[in-house]
Design a protein around this motif. Structure first.
Motif, PDB file in Angstrom:
ATOM      1  N   MET A 169      -4.801   2.065  -8.803  1.00 11.71           N
ATOM      2  CA  MET A 169      -4.150   0.939  -9.488  1.00 11.71           C
ATOM      3  C   MET A 169      -3.874  -0.203  -8.522  1.00 11.71           C
ATOM      4  O   MET A 169      -3.760  -1.348  -8.947  1.00 11.71           O
ATOM      5  N   CYS A 170      -3.784   0.080  -7.250  1.00 13.46           N
ATOM      6  CA  CYS A 170      -3.526  -0.993  -6.286  1.00 13.46           C
ATOM      7  C   CYS A 170      -4.678  -1.221  -5.311  1.00 13.46           C
ATOM      8  O   CYS A 170      -4.703  -2.232  -4.611  1.00 13.46           O
ATOM      9  N   HIS A 171      -5.579  -0.258  -5.201  1.00 10.69           N
ATOM     10  CA  HIS A 171      -6.680  -0.396  -4.241  1.00 10.69           C
ATOM     11  C   HIS A 171      -8.018  -0.188  -4.920  1.00 10.69           C
ATOM     12  O   HIS A 171      -8.130   0.599  -5.849  1.00 10.69           O
ATOM     13  N   VAL A 230      -4.017  -5.320  -5.283  1.00  7.98           N
ATOM     14  CA  VAL A 230      -2.663  -5.532  -4.774  1.00  7.98           C
ATOM     15  C   VAL A 230      -2.660  -5.281  -3.266  1.00  7.98           C
ATOM     16  O   VAL A 230      -2.055  -6.007  -2.483  1.00  7.98           O
ATOM     17  N   VAL A 270      -9.846  -1.783   5.206  1.00 10.96           N
ATOM     18  CA  VAL A 270      -9.032  -0.923   6.065  1.00 10.96           C
ATOM     19  C   VAL A 270      -9.933  -0.277   7.120  1.00 10.96           C
ATOM     20  O   VAL A 270      -9.636  -0.300   8.319  1.00 10.96           O
ATOM     21  N   TYR A 311      -9.712  -0.706  11.413  1.00 12.44           N
ATOM     22  CA  TYR A 311      -9.411   0.396  12.328  1.00 12.44           C
ATOM     23  C   TYR A 311     -10.656   1.002  12.982  1.00 12.44           C
ATOM     24  O   TYR A 311     -10.552   2.017  13.655  1.00 12.44           O
ATOM     25  N   SER A 351       0.617   5.541   7.364  1.00 19.35           N
ATOM     26  CA  SER A 351       0.883   4.478   6.379  1.00 19.35           C
ATOM     27  C   SER A 351       0.814   5.022   4.955  1.00 19.35           C
ATOM     28  O   SER A 351       1.631   4.662   4.105  1.00 19.35           O
ATOM     29  N   SER A 385       3.794   1.091   4.063  1.00 12.28           N
ATOM     30  CA  SER A 385       3.373   0.123   5.072  1.00 12.28           C
ATOM     31  C   SER A 385       3.834  -1.254   4.640  1.00 12.28           C
ATOM     32  O   SER A 385       3.878  -1.568   3.456  1.00 12.28           O
ATOM     33  N   LYS A 432       1.418  -5.720   7.273  1.00 10.80           N
ATOM     34  CA  LYS A 432       0.126  -5.658   7.959  1.00 10.80           C
ATOM     35  C   LYS A 432      -0.963  -6.421   7.235  1.00 10.80           C
ATOM     36  O   LYS A 432      -1.919  -6.872   7.838  1.00 10.80           O
ATOM     37  N   TRP A 433      -0.838  -6.540   5.928  1.00 13.04           N
ATOM     38  CA  TRP A 433      -1.917  -7.128   5.137  1.00 13.04           C
ATOM     39  C   TRP A 433      -1.481  -8.331   4.313  1.00 13.04           C
ATOM     40  O   TRP A 433      -2.296  -8.990   3.699  1.00 13.04           O
ATOM     41  N   ILE A 439     -11.542   7.328   4.091  1.00  9.94           N
ATOM     42  CA  ILE A 439     -11.637   5.871   4.270  1.00  9.94           C
ATOM     43  C   ILE A 439     -12.510   5.543   5.481  1.00  9.94           C
ATOM     44  O   ILE A 439     -13.402   4.699   5.422  1.00  9.94           O
TER      45      ILE A 439
END
Ligand code: HEC
Length: 117
Positions: A49-51, A58, A65, A69, A82, A87, A90-91, A113
């Motif tokens: 829902m956010c990524h 969002v 990401v 890294y 995180s 977190s 950072k973004w 990831i």
């Protein structure tokens, strides 16, 4: 002058359609990638829902990401922390609250990831 226009117009036009063709191809390949990426069930449940894998929502996309890294030897540690604890700063201005996942799940998601192509 008119002749010049006649000669260049088709070239210009074909140049344009090539551009849109390229864009369409790119879009298709993004979609193909999206289909090929196997999103772990826990991520589908609690994060999507956010990524998104490729697009910022969002929160940052998972490939963003990964890119941030990529050179970090502590990537898995930092990302899983995180995910588990949340977190902020950072973004962007929106913070991520701690997520309801176990340490083990957070680590597995972090590994997923960093393994994204
Ligand atoms: C309510 C929205 C929301 C949910 C749900 C959410 N996130 Fe986030 N996430 C964010 C936001 C906003 C940020 C940016 C935070 C910041 O700027 O530090 C973020 C940042 C991140 C980051 C980058 C952290 C860093 O240290 O750079 C990762 C990785 C991440 N989220 C993974 C997840 C995973 C995995 C889940 C599911 C278990 C999840 N998120 C659920 C909104 C969310």
């Amino acid at each position: 002058m008119l002749l010049y226009l006649f000669l260049t117009l088709p070239i210009l036009l074909s140049g344009c359609s090539k551009e849109t063709e390229k864009k369409e191809q790119l879009q298709k390949s993004e979609e193909a990638k999206a289909i090929n990426v196997k999103i772990p069930p826990v991520v589908k449940d609690k994060c999507i829902m956010c990524h998104d894998v490729f697009k910022r929502k969002v929160g940052p996309s998972f490939v963003q990401v990964r890119d941030r890294y990529k050179e970090d030897p502590k990537a898995i540690e930092k990302i899983s922390r995180s995910i588990k604890r949340g977190s902020q700063g950072k973004w962007g201005r929106v913070a991520m609250l701690p997520n309801d996942v176990t340490e083990e799940e957070a680590k597995q998601i972090a590994e997923w990831i960093m393994s994204l192509k």
